[in-house]
Structures are given as C-alpha cells and as structure tokens.
Design a protein around this motif. Structure first.
Motif, PDB file in Angstrom:
ATOM      1  N   SER A 557       0.826  -1.201   0.000  1.00 28.84           N
ATOM      2  CA  SER A 557       0.000   0.000   0.000  1.00 28.84           C
ATOM      3  C   SER A 557       0.864   1.256   0.000  1.00 28.84           C
ATOM      4  O   SER A 557       0.577   2.228  -0.715  1.00 28.84           O
ATOM      5  CB  SER A 557      -0.921  -0.017   1.219  1.00 28.84           C
ATOM      6  N   LEU A 558       1.932   1.250   0.778  1.00 30.20           N
ATOM      7  CA  LEU A 558       2.830   2.409   0.835  1.00 30.20           C
ATOM      8  C   LEU A 558       3.650   2.564  -0.436  1.00 30.20           C
ATOM      9  O   LEU A 558       4.073   3.679  -0.778  1.00 30.20           O
ATOM     10  CB  LEU A 558       3.771   2.266   2.036  1.00 30.20           C
ATOM     11  N   LEU A 559       3.878   1.447  -1.152  1.00 30.74           N
ATOM     12  CA  LEU A 559       4.635   1.514  -2.404  1.00 30.74           C
ATOM     13  C   LEU A 559       3.787   1.991  -3.573  1.00 30.74           C
ATOM     14  O   LEU A 559       4.318   2.463  -4.579  1.00 30.74           O
ATOM     15  CB  LEU A 559       5.214   0.134  -2.748  1.00 30.74           C
ATOM     16  N   GLY A 560       2.480   1.814  -3.452  1.00 33.20           N
ATOM     17  CA  GLY A 560       1.611   2.184  -4.561  1.00 33.20           C
ATOM     18  C   GLY A 560       1.323   1.037  -5.503  1.00 33.20           C
ATOM     19  O   GLY A 560       0.980   1.252  -6.668  1.00 33.20           O
ATOM     20  N   ILE A 561       1.429  -0.230  -5.031  1.00 33.31           N
ATOM     21  CA  ILE A 561       1.176  -1.410  -5.861  1.00 33.31           C
ATOM     22  C   ILE A 561      -0.275  -1.829  -5.675  1.00 33.31           C
ATOM     23  O   ILE A 561      -0.706  -2.154  -4.563  1.00 33.31           O
ATOM     24  CB  ILE A 561       2.119  -2.569  -5.477  1.00 33.31           C
ATOM     25  N   ALA A 562      -1.026  -1.826  -6.772  1.00 34.10           N
ATOM     26  CA  ALA A 562      -2.461  -2.087  -6.703  1.00 34.10           C
ATOM     27  C   ALA A 562      -2.839  -3.488  -7.158  1.00 34.10           C
ATOM     28  O   ALA A 562      -4.022  -3.818  -7.224  1.00 34.10           O
ATOM     29  CB  ALA A 562      -3.213  -1.059  -7.556  1.00 34.10           C
ATOM     30  N   ASP A 563      -1.881  -4.353  -7.468  1.00 34.67           N
ATOM     31  CA  ASP A 563      -2.180  -5.692  -7.970  1.00 34.67           C
ATOM     32  C   ASP A 563      -2.943  -6.512  -6.927  1.00 34.67           C
ATOM     33  O   ASP A 563      -2.703  -6.378  -5.722  1.00 34.67           O
ATOM     34  CB  ASP A 563      -0.891  -6.442  -8.299  1.00 34.67           C
ATOM     35  N   PRO A 564      -3.848  -7.402  -7.373  1.00 32.80           N
ATOM     36  CA  PRO A 564      -4.457  -8.333  -6.421  1.00 32.80           C
ATOM     37  C   PRO A 564      -3.413  -9.315  -5.898  1.00 32.80           C
ATOM     38  O   PRO A 564      -2.556  -9.785  -6.655  1.00 32.80           O
ATOM     39  CB  PRO A 564      -5.534  -9.041  -7.251  1.00 32.80           C
ATOM     40  N   THR A 565      -3.477  -9.619  -4.628  1.00 30.48           N
ATOM     41  CA  THR A 565      -2.525 -10.540  -4.001  1.00 30.48           C
ATOM     42  C   THR A 565      -3.292 -11.505  -3.099  1.00 30.48           C
ATOM     43  O   THR A 565      -4.413 -11.210  -2.672  1.00 30.48           O
ATOM     44  CB  THR A 565      -1.483  -9.789  -3.152  1.00 30.48           C
ATOM     45  N   PRO A 566      -2.694 -12.652  -2.765  1.00 27.68           N
ATOM     46  CA  PRO A 566      -3.374 -13.617  -1.883  1.00 27.68           C
ATOM     47  C   PRO A 566      -3.145 -13.353  -0.400  1.00 27.68           C
ATOM     48  O   PRO A 566      -3.461 -14.206   0.425  1.00 27.68           O
ATOM     49  CB  PRO A 566      -2.732 -14.952  -2.303  1.00 27.68           C
ATOM     50  N   LEU A 567      -2.613 -12.194  -0.047  1.00 26.03           N
ATOM     51  CA  LEU A 567      -2.277 -11.894   1.341  1.00 26.03           C
ATOM     52  C   LEU A 567      -3.520 -11.927   2.235  1.00 26.03           C
ATOM     53  O   LEU A 567      -4.591 -11.459   1.845  1.00 26.03           O
ATOM     54  CB  LEU A 567      -1.620 -10.516   1.429  1.00 26.03           C
ATOM     55  N   VAL A 568      -3.370 -12.453   3.450  1.00 22.40           N
ATOM     56  CA  VAL A 568      -4.484 -12.504   4.398  1.00 22.40           C
ATOM     57  C   VAL A 568      -4.241 -11.580   5.593  1.00 22.40           C
ATOM     58  O   VAL A 568      -5.068 -11.528   6.502  1.00 22.40           O
ATOM     59  CB  VAL A 568      -4.728 -13.946   4.889  1.00 22.40           C
ATOM     60  N   GLY A 569      -3.126 -10.850   5.594  1.00 17.65           N
ATOM     61  CA  GLY A 569      -2.871  -9.873   6.640  1.00 17.65           C
ATOM     62  C   GLY A 569      -3.663  -8.602   6.408  1.00 17.65           C
ATOM     63  O   GLY A 569      -4.356  -8.430   5.392  1.00 17.65           O
ATOM     64  N   GLN A 570      -3.567  -7.674   7.350  1.00 17.52           N
ATOM     65  CA  GLN A 570      -4.303  -6.416   7.303  1.00 17.52           C
ATOM     66  C   GLN A 570      -3.421  -5.307   6.736  1.00 17.52           C
ATOM     67  O   GLN A 570      -2.228  -5.245   7.032  1.00 17.52           O
ATOM     68  CB  GLN A 570      -4.735  -6.013   8.721  1.00 17.52           C
ATOM     69  N   ASP A 571      -4.010  -4.441   5.930  1.00 21.50           N
ATOM     70  CA  ASP A 571      -3.330  -3.226   5.473  1.00 21.50           C
ATOM     71  C   ASP A 571      -3.449  -2.183   6.590  1.00 21.50           C
ATOM     72  O   ASP A 571      -4.512  -1.617   6.822  1.00 21.50           O
ATOM     73  CB  ASP A 571      -3.963  -2.718   4.181  1.00 21.50           C
ATOM     74  N   LEU A 572      -2.360  -1.950   7.271  1.00 20.31           N
ATOM     75  CA  LEU A 572      -2.379  -1.098   8.462  1.00 20.31           C
ATOM     76  C   LEU A 572      -2.437   0.388   8.144  1.00 20.31           C
ATOM     77  O   LEU A 572      -2.506   1.213   9.065  1.00 20.31           O
ATOM     78  CB  LEU A 572      -1.137  -1.390   9.309  1.00 20.31           C
ATOM     79  N   THR A 573      -2.413   0.760   6.860  1.00 16.45           N
ATOM     80  CA  THR A 573      -2.465   2.184   6.525  1.00 16.45           C
ATOM     81  C   THR A 573      -3.836   2.781   6.817  1.00 16.45           C
ATOM     82  O   THR A 573      -3.967   4.002   6.914  1.00 16.45           O
ATOM     83  CB  THR A 573      -2.118   2.414   5.038  1.00 16.45           C
ATOM     84  N   ASP A 574      -4.849   1.936   6.941  1.00 20.58           N
ATOM     85  CA  ASP A 574      -6.178   2.422   7.328  1.00 20.58           C
ATOM     86  C   ASP A 574      -6.210   2.524   8.852  1.00 20.58           C
ATOM     87  O   ASP A 574      -6.542   1.564   9.551  1.00 20.58           O
ATOM     88  CB  ASP A 574      -7.264   1.472   6.826  1.00 20.58           C
ATOM     89  N   LEU A 575      -5.853   3.679   9.361  1.00 21.95           N
ATOM     90  CA  LEU A 575      -5.715   3.861  10.804  1.00 21.95           C
ATOM     91  C   LEU A 575      -7.054   3.945  11.520  1.00 21.95           C
ATOM     92  O   LEU A 575      -7.102   3.883  12.747  1.00 21.95           O
ATOM     93  CB  LEU A 575      -4.900   5.120  11.092  1.00 21.95           C
TER      94      LEU A 575
END
Length: 657
Positions: A557-575
C-alpha cells in the motif's frame, strides 16, 4: 521348566535386560536433574509425581522400541557357529550404540532447553543439516559444554565396551541349549510385550507427547519425555510431512475461506478469483510513482533489547529512528525461527505447526512473495546476506519465487570482519547500500531484503565499534548493541543518499532471542520491534496489536502497488479500522491467536483454551474462551495447510505477450 533351560534363556536375555535397566536409570537421573533445575515451576504445576510416573512410561516405550526386536532375535538366533559369533558382535554393537545415543541426547538437552525452553525437537534436526555453521557456533560459543559432552560420551563408550564383552558373551560348552519348544513361545511373548510397551496405551492413539502433557507450562510438559523420543517423534513427522494444522482438527475449505473473508475487513467485491479464494484487490494509499522497498530483517532482535519498547538500553539508534518513522509498539512475530520470520514478512503467510514454507518442496515454485509481485513491475529484486544463502533453503526458495539477485558470503571482497555466520552486519549494510546506489543511478526501481546475522550465537562482531554493555565481549546483549550500531550507520548513509526520498524502509526482527517461558505460548517473547520509515512516512507510534503477516500488505500500500494478491494480513495504513488488532504466534505445536488481550490457544488433539494476557506482567491467566476466537485461530491455521497443499497461495499466471 528345567533349570538348565532357564539358565540358557536367561543368558540370552540378560545382556539386553542389563542395558534396558541402564537406560531406565540414565534417563531417570537426567529427568531428575532437569526437574530440579526447574523445581519452582514443577512445584507450581504440582507435577513431581506426574513427571516421573509418565516419564517411566515414556522411557519404557523408548527402550522397548530400541531393544524389543534384539530381544526377540536373541531368543531365535543360534549361539554357536559362525552365525552365532556374528550375532553376538551385532548385538553388542547395537546395545552400545543405542545406550550412547540415549545418553548423548540427554547431555545435549540442557543447552537446547536453555535456548528454546523445550527438549530437542524438529529444530535440533534442522540444524544438523548445516554442520559448518552449527559446528563453528558450538566451538566458539559453547566450547566447555561440547568438551564435557564429548568426554562423557568417550568415557561411556569405553566403559560399555569393557563391561559388555562379558555380558554378551555366551559360552555354548557350559550352557545346555534351550529347544524351540521353549524359545519360540517366549519370543512371541517378548514381541507382544515389546509392542505393548512401545504403544503404551490401550486407547485409539498410541503414546504421543499430547498424552503425557498436563500443564500449561510447555517446559514442564516436556519433562516426562526423553530427548531421543522427542527427536525421533519429530523425525517421523518430518518424514511423513504430516505435522500440519490438522492436529487441531479438520475444517472444510469453504468454512476457512468464509472466516478469512469475514475477518479481512474487505468488501466481498475485493475478491477477484474463485480459483484463488484469498486473492483480493486492496487500493494502495500511495498513488504516485511506485517507490523502492528495503526490508531490514534483524536476526533475533526481540523487544527485550529495545529501550523504546521497555527493553534494555541497547538500541539508541533504533530508538532515535523510531521518532522519525512509523513505529509499532505491539508487533508480534509468528514464530521462533528465522525461516518463520521470512515466511511472515516476505510472503505474509500465516504460521502452521509444519515447517515454514521456505523449506517445503511444493513452495519452490509459484509461491507468493513480495519479490514476485514487485518483479512484475520491473523491480530489481535482491537478497543480501552475510552468511551462506543456502542455509534453511533460502537461496532455492528466493530464486524460485521472484528474486533475481543473491548476495551472500562469497560476494564480499574485503570484509572488515567475518564470524561463524559470515560477514558482519556493517559489511552487509555497506554492500547493500553500494548496490542500492548503483540501481538508483541507473533509474531502476529495487527491492532489497537485507538479513543480518551478527546478533546470532556465538555473538561475534568487530572490536572498537561499541561501548560494551557487559563483560565478556561475546554476549547476547553486546551483540544486540552492535546490531543497533550497524543499523544506525546504515541509515546515516541511506538518509544522505539520493534513493532515500523514493524508498520505503522496514526494520523488523525475524523473531526474539531465547523464546521460552512457563506459559503455553510465551507471548512476551514474541514481541518484536517494527519500524517503517523513509521519504513521505509521517512519524507516529502505533499501539494496535500487529502481526508480522500484516507488514506485506501494508508495504504494498505504501509503495503504490495495486495488484491483487493472496495476502491474508491487514493493510495497516487504514488507521481508522483494525482496532485493537490481532496476532498469531506458533510455539512448537501450539498456536496462539491474540485479539486485544484475549487469547485462544490451540493444542494438538485437545480443545482450545482461553486466556487473558496482561502486557504489564507478561502473564497469561485462564479466562473463558470466546468461541469466535477459537474459530478464527483454527481457520487461519487450516488456511496455511490447505493453501499450501492446494497451491492456492500464488499470483495468477502472467499473461502471455
């Protein structure tokens, strides 16, 4: 039974019985020493009688496995002639080797237990694959223990060789041979008794570690076992590849996926593939030109070494940098090994009781990593390490899953210092910075995974770099302070470099050092530092509970990569969301799911248990289990197994040109 026949049968079985008794005594004395070492914890668990009674059960099982078949053969094979002489030599050798192995494993146990809080297990076996690194570590950091063990084994071998000649020797001329009428039924009886002894249970399941576990303290739970048993059990699990999350019970893929989606915080429309059920789109926070990424993975640098996290004052550079970036106050590692940290940080994969995916065969192609997705955007993807990159199968895994550049021990032309685990951290950082400068000058976006090693037993680092925290020099705390020094020097250069403003940096530990404690999962020893900084990163202190698996989606998210990924962790940028957060921690075969201060712990073949974690005292207290916590923990554990087996944790195939 005639006296002569009885004497003949006894002469055949007495040597084995003598070694059986020797094994019982040796294992019991070792268990007594370990129990006295942890006497306060044994008393707190009211475990003295249980440890020794169940320990006798485990020891009998182990010795029946070692000596049962030899006892049967001793009754069936002849004692005269060439075959008889050959058999006596084989029997004598087997008895001595088995006994020495039993004692050697018990001698190796205190050092291993001091580091991990458990008897030798799968980690013990995994380290045997790398004799050079492990050998140098032992000789330089544990020489006295090695000398004591070697001398003890030599003395034992000499004593057994000297004493066993008379025990095993049978003089046919002085013994009336027992006939088949006596020997065959007795052999069948011995075989049945040995089989019952090995199984040690009339229940559905044979003896296993879960059957003798009785405490919430994992160290106390391994005391009834013996170390040859624990290593043998681990070897069987590794050979069968069966030590997966199914030890917590089955869960259908559909239920697992539903739970993942429900806890992700993403809308249903974010999921874009039925074939890859975790593949999801996450709008990135950064919308400009994609940034570079540098991950500094710090070896064994737990929160206990970080002053700003309440640890010892060993990290002035990290503490200073934490005021300039996004610092995580409650970040938790997923495991206790470097490969587990690599698995979590680089791939975002949740932990399971199996080996980390870095070492598993089916992940050596088409397994998601940050390098894979960034490589598709034209990034130079490099792994930078001071040691041998083949260790823990890192090199093969990285090259198969997106990395195009490997820099390891052989690539340092004139290192300032080389220890048992390779070039020092400052050499590593200098080499990485040199490469980043070149790539930036070429206009090439880059991703660098920089993995340190100086903060590793036997804790070797250059002289004159730090004011020692304690004496002697080669201690864990001094090495942690040197690691912080090298990190500070790297960022001093990076902040003055042209690539600083367009690069996101993550500094995170792979795991803590010496993870053990009296709780089923010692949560305090999973607490690690984490810091994101670089151009455009605003200073903040994040008090949410964060898992290592949350770092990968946050970085993209911080890099600006918008590709779909299989990650199951949380994007912490949404504070605004994700309060209070959650973390997963795998400790041996136990899995903890912590949500707020409520904790669910999964154990093999047992119901989940509930606890409340007090971050002030770092203690777990029994607490009523919320069913949804156990359900989430089970789903995430099963996802790791199912995603690996069904090859679901990957990016879609690249479109053909």
């Amino acid at each position: 039974m005639p006296r002569a026949v009885l004497l003949s049968l006894c002469r055949r079985l007495c040597p084995i019985a003598a070694f059986f008794l020797f094994g019982l005594v040796a294992l019991s004395l070792s268990r007594l020493g370990l129990a006295l070492w942890h006497a306060a914890r044994v008393s707190a668990a009211d475990g003295w009688s249980t440890i020794f009674l169940q320990g006798l059960r485990v020891d009998v099982s182990t010795l029946c496995l070692l000596f049962g078949i030899p006892a049967v053969l001793a009754l069936l094979l002849p004692v005269e002639g060439r075959l008889g002489r050959a058999w006596r030599h084989v029997l004598r050798g087997w008895l001595i080797v088995a006994s020495v192995l039993l004692v050697f494993m018990e001698l190796a146990t205190p050092s291993f237990m001091a580091e991990y809080g458990l008897r030798p297990n799968r980690l013990f076996l995994e380290y045997l694959i790398y004799p050079e690194e492990v050998g140098m570590t032992l000789l330089r950091g544990h020489l006295l223990a090695v000398v004591i063990e070697v001398v003890a084994v030599i003395v034992l071998c000499w004593a057994l060789l000297r004493g066993s000649r008379r025990w095993v020797e049978i003089r046919p001329a002085t013994v009336v041979e027992a006939g088949w009428l006596w020997r065959l039924p007795l052999a069948v009886l011995v075989l049945l008794l040995a089989a019952m002894g090995v199984r040690s249970s009339l229940g559905h399941r044979p003896l296993n570690p879960a059957l003798v576990a009785f405490s919430t303290d994992p160290t106390i739970n391994v005391l009834p076992l013996n170390s040859l048993y624990t290593v043998g059990y681990a070897a069987r699990q590794l050979a069968a590849r069966s030590e997966t999350s199914r030890i917590y019970g089955e869960l259908p893929l559909g239920q697992v996926v539903d739970e993942l989606h429900a806890t992700s915080g993403l809308p249903a429309t974010a999921y874009v593939s039925e074939a890859l059920p975790s593949l999801a789109l996450r709008p990135p926070l950064h919308q400009g030109k994609p940034r570079n990424l540098v991950i500094v993975l710090e070896e064994s640098l737990g929160a206990q070494f970080i002053g700003s996290l309440g640890g010892r004052p060993l990290s002035p550079n990290f503490d200073r940098l934490s005021k300039q970036g996004w610092a995580f106050e409650r970040l938790y590692a997923t495991g206790t090994r470097s490969v587990r940290g690599i698995e979590a940080v680089l791939t975002g994969f949740p932990p399971t009781p199996a080996e980390a995916v870095v070492k598993l065969p089916a992940s050596r192609q088409r397994f998601f990593t940050l390098a894979d997705v960034l490589g598709r955007h034209g990034y130079d993807t490099g792994f930078y390490y001071g040691g041998e990159s083949h260790f823990d199968n890192m090199r093969e895994f990285f090259l198969a899953n997106g990395f195009t550049r490997i820099v390891d021990r052989k690539d340092y032309r004139t290192p300032t210092f080389v220890g048992s685990w390779g070039a020092s951290d400052e050499d590593l950082f200098n080499r990485a910075d040199e490469q980043f400068q070149q790539l930036n000058a070429q206009g090439k976006p880059f991703f660098g995974l920089v993995f340190t090693s100086s903060n590793h037993d036997p804790f070797e680092f250059p002289d004159g770099r730090i004011e020692l925290y304690e004496q002697p020099k080669q201690t864990r705390d001094n090495a942690a302070k040197y690691a912080d020094h090298a990190l500070g020097e790297f960022f001093r250069k990076a902040m003055a470099s042209p690539y600083w403003e367009n690069t996101v940096f993550l500094v995170v530990a792979d795991h803590d050092s010496r993870v053990f404690g009296k709780d089923m999962v010692p949560i305090a020893n999973f607490h690690i530092p984490g810091l994101i900084l670089g151009g455009g990163i605003e200073p903040r202190r994040d008090t949410r509970i964060v898992s290592q698996i949350d770092l990968a989606p946050t970085l993209l998210s911080l890099l600006g990569i918008a590709d779909p990924t299989p990650l199951v962790g949380q994007d912490l940028t949404d504070l605004r969301r994700l309060q209070p957060g959650r973390a997963l921690m795998q400790y041996d075969r136990n899995l903890a799911w912590m949500e707020g201060n409520d904790v669910a712990i999964l154990q093999p073949d047992k119901p989940a248990q509930g606890f409340r974690y007090d971050p002030v005292t770092d203690q777990l207290q029994p607490h009523p289990l919320r069913p949804e916590l156990a359900r989430r923990a089970h789903a995430y554990a099963m996802w790791g197994t199912l995603a690996y087996e069904k090859e679901l944790y990957r990016l879609p195939e690249k479109p053909k040109p």
